[in-house]
Design a protein around this motif. Structure first.
Motif, mmCIF file in Angstrom:
data_model
loop_
_atom_site.group_PDB
_atom_site.id
_atom_site.type_symbol
_atom_site.label_atom_id
_atom_site.label_comp_id
_atom_site.label_asym_id
_atom_site.label_seq_id
_atom_site.Cartn_x
_atom_site.Cartn_y
_atom_site.Cartn_z
ATOM 1 N N LEU A 190 41.737 48.019 45.125
ATOM 2 C CA LEU A 190 40.564 47.225 44.861
ATOM 3 C C LEU A 190 40.413 46.188 43.594
ATOM 4 N N VAL A 191 40.460 46.751 42.451
ATOM 5 C CA VAL A 191 40.384 46.097 41.165
ATOM 6 C C VAL A 191 41.518 45.382 40.919
ATOM 7 N N THR A 192 42.554 45.538 41.422
ATOM 8 C CA THR A 192 43.624 44.270 41.548
ATOM 9 C C THR A 192 43.324 43.290 42.027
ATOM 10 N N ALA A 193 42.548 43.258 43.226
ATOM 11 C CA ALA A 193 42.105 41.986 43.967
ATOM 12 C C ALA A 193 41.054 41.416 43.542
ATOM 13 N N ILE A 194 40.019 42.131 42.840
ATOM 14 C CA ILE A 194 38.621 41.473 42.348
ATOM 15 C C ILE A 194 38.372 41.229 41.036
ATOM 16 N N ALA A 195 39.138 41.942 40.185
ATOM 17 C CA ALA A 195 38.961 41.967 38.578
ATOM 18 C C ALA A 195 39.863 40.804 37.991
ATOM 19 N N VAL A 196 39.139 40.269 36.719
ATOM 20 C CA VAL A 196 39.929 39.210 36.107
ATOM 21 C C VAL A 196 41.047 40.046 35.476
#
Length: 237
Positions: A190-196
């Motif tokens: 998830l964070v790989t996809a949505i985080a800067v």
């Protein structure tokens, strides 16, 4: 002379009895289903009396289920973090840790997908979605999210993804021993996809993140400082 400790002892016994009934109900609902558990089963397994049961839950089994649902979505163990996305991960990892150990939480997940849940004993999903949406909105304000991320839509996906991982793990493995690892992987994706990109190295996505935070909460000690990403050393057992 009256004993001032006696009322406190009675009060504590009442609290213990109520919690024992809830814990027992959770285990029975998981093992035998809500419909397959009778009041007499619950009273016997909880080692209490019919009178004591109805003093705590005058509405019977439905009130027990409602109490389990109301106690499901707690923020216990969640602490303020420098990066808001870390808090998004933390609450999911705490709940993953708890559901692998707490039968009442397992029962709440099972009950929450019953078609009549919203009209009868309630469901925690709307509250969790709202909470995650608030976290993600703050993360966007802080510049942690990529521009395309819609906090409300993403909050729905987080709730659905978390629940799906737990349900599939339980169905395929017949236990929840692997659920923390799988939820950790879900959040990593998830964070790989949505985080800067600059935020990613700062996040702790370790499998035991939820255990550390919740154990610190139960023990009343400061949560371990794991603010420099998942490369932090695991503490010795």
């Amino acid at each position: 002379m009256s004993n001032p400790r006696r009322p406190r002892r009675r009060q504590q016994r009442a609290i213990d009895t109520r919690q024992r009934i809830l814990d027992t109900a959770g285990a029975l609902f998981v093992a035998d289903s809500y419909e397959g558990t009778s009041i007499s089963d619950l009273i016997t397994a909880a080692r209490t009396s019919k009178g004591a049961f109805y003093r705590h839950f005058p509405g019977g089994k439905l009130e027990v289920a409602t109490a389990i649902m109301e106690n499901t979505l707690t923020m216990d163990g969640l602490v303020e973090q420098r990066i808001m996305l870390q808090e998004v991960v933390d609450i999911g990892m705490i709940l993953a840790h708890r559901i692998s150990h707490e039968s009442a939480l397992q029962a709440a997940l099972m009950l929450s997908f019953h078609s009549s849940a919203p009209e009868t004993y309630g469901t925690p999903w709307p509250d969790w979605i709202v909470f995650n949406a608030g976290q993600l909105t703050e993360a966007r304000r802080r510049g942690e999210l990529k521009p395309f991320v819609d906090p409300e839509q993403q909050a729905h996906q987080i709730a659905g993804g978390w629940a799906g991982v737990v349900l599939i793990s339980n169905t395929l493995d017949r236990h929840l021993g692997n659920v923390e690892e799988r939820v950790s992987r879900m959040y990593r994706n998830l964070v790989t996809a949505i985080a800067v990109p600059e935020v990613l190295p700062e996040l702790d996505l370790s499998v035991n993140r939820g255990r550390y935070l919740y154990t610190a909460f139960l023990e009343g000690t400061p949560a371990p400082d794991r603010s420099h990403g998942e490369t932090a050393e695991e503490p010795p057992e």
